[in-house]
Design an enzyme around this catalytic site. Sequence first.
Site, PDB file in Angstrom:
ATOM      1  N   LYS A   1       0.837  -1.328   0.093  1.00  0.00           N
ATOM      2  CA  LYS A   1      -0.106  -0.024   0.122  1.00  0.00           C
ATOM      3  C   LYS A   1       0.971   1.321  -0.007  1.00  0.00           C
ATOM      4  CE  LYS A   1      -2.636   1.408   3.748  1.00  0.00           C
ATOM      5  NZ  LYS A   1      -4.166   1.668   4.380  1.00  0.00           N
TER       6      LYS A   1
HETATM    7  C1  R5P Z   1      -2.695   4.702   8.254  1.00  0.00           C
HETATM    8  O1  R5P Z   1      -1.745   4.822   8.765  1.00  0.00           O
HETATM    9  C2  R5P Z   1      -3.302   3.679   7.951  1.00  0.00           C
HETATM   10  O2  R5P Z   1      -2.719   2.591   7.705  1.00  0.00           O
HETATM   11  C3  R5P Z   1      -4.567   3.795   7.046  1.00  0.00           C
HETATM   12  O3  R5P Z   1      -5.329   2.469   6.629  1.00  0.00           O
HETATM   13  C4  R5P Z   1      -4.296   4.421   5.743  1.00  0.00           C
HETATM   14  O4  R5P Z   1      -3.367   5.473   6.050  1.00  0.00           O
HETATM   15  C5  R5P Z   1      -5.142   4.500   4.704  1.00  0.00           C
HETATM   16  O5  R5P Z   1      -6.139   5.424   5.308  1.00  0.00           O
HETATM   17  P1  R5P Z   1      -6.536   6.836   4.486  1.00  0.00           P
HETATM   18  O6  R5P Z   1      -7.103   6.704   3.218  1.00  0.00           O
HETATM   19  O7  R5P Z   1      -7.336   7.343   5.286  1.00  0.00           O
HETATM   20  O8  R5P Z   1      -5.060   7.368   4.385  1.00  0.00           O
END
Ligand code: R5P
Length: 295
Positions: free
Chosen positions: A201
Site C-alpha cells: 500500500k
Molecule cells: C494509516 O496509517 C492507516 O494505515 C490507514 O489504513 C491508511 O492511511 C489508509 O487510510 P487513509 O485513506 O485515511 O489514508
Amino acid sequence: MPEADKEGKKYYVDIPQKGEMFFLKGSNELDWGMKNRLARIFNPKDGHTVMLAIDHGYFQGPTTGLERVDVTILPLVSYCDTLMCTRGVLRSIVPPSMTKPVVIRASGGPSILKELSDEELAMDMEDCTRLGVCAAALQVFIGGEFESRSVINMTKLVNAGLRNGIPTMAVTAVGKEMVRDAQYFRLATRICAELGASYVKTYYVDEGFETVTSSCPVPIVIAGGKKLPEMDALTMAYRAISEGAAGVDMGRNIFQSDSPVGMMKAINAIVHGNEKPEKAHQIYEAEKAAAGRRR
Ligand code: R5P
C-alpha cells in the site's frame, strides 16, 4: 457395507488437465493458501480491490469518523471487498457473521504524540490465523528514524506469513519531513516487494505514478490520505487505477465524507466499473441526495 463403486469411464483422456496462471501480478509462485486469501481480497474478475481502511485508531485514537465504528462503519462494510482494521475493533465491534475478508493491522507501538517509525510487530501469526484474516499489514518507514527495524519487522511478518499461508501487505509510511514523490515511492515499494511483501500500500503521486506501479513486482493499492473534496479523491482513485494500481485502501476520504455510502459506491464504480471520475461523482451525489430524501 457401502455399495461398491462401479468404476466409470469418463477419463477424458484427450483433454489435458487445465492449469492457470494466478491472476495477480507477481503472485503465481505462492502457495495455494496465500493465493486463495489474495483471491478473496482482490476480485479475480478484474484483479482489483476496494479496501475500507479503519485502522487509524492504532496510533491516533478515536479518529474523526471512527468515534463509533459500530454506528458509522458497519453499515459501509457491505460495499467494500475487504475490511482493514485492528484486532481490537475486529473482536469488539465487527460481528463474526461478517463474511468479508479482513486485512489486520499487525504493527504498532508509538502514538501520534511520539516518533511514529518506532513501531514493533504488535500481533503474532497465531492470532492472525485464529482470526481467519486474509492478510496482515504493517508500516514500513523507508527513510524514517527506525527504518531498519521496520523493514526487519516486515521480513519477520513475511516469514511467519509464508509458514502459515497469510500474505503480508506492507504500507509505505511517510513521515512529516519525507518527500512524497515517485522516486521515493519507487524506492519504498520496491524494497517492500524485494523483501517479500505480497502486496504494497502506498500513496498516489501526480507525476510518475505509473513508474511506481511498473517497477514494483507485486500489486500496489493506494491509501486515500487526508480528506480531500470528493471529486479530487475520485480523480485520484481513477488516475491510480489507470496508472497501474490494483485498488484502493481508503479511509478518511470515505468515512469523513458527507456521504460515506455515496463514496463507497463511487469508488466501486471506478475500481470495478472503470467509470470516469465525473460519472463516479454523479453516483456519489445521487446517493447523497437519496439519503437526504430518506431522512
Ligand atoms: C494509516 O496509517 C492507516 O494505515 C490507514 O489504513 C491508511 O492511511 C489508509 O487510510 P487513509 O485513506 O485515511 O489514508
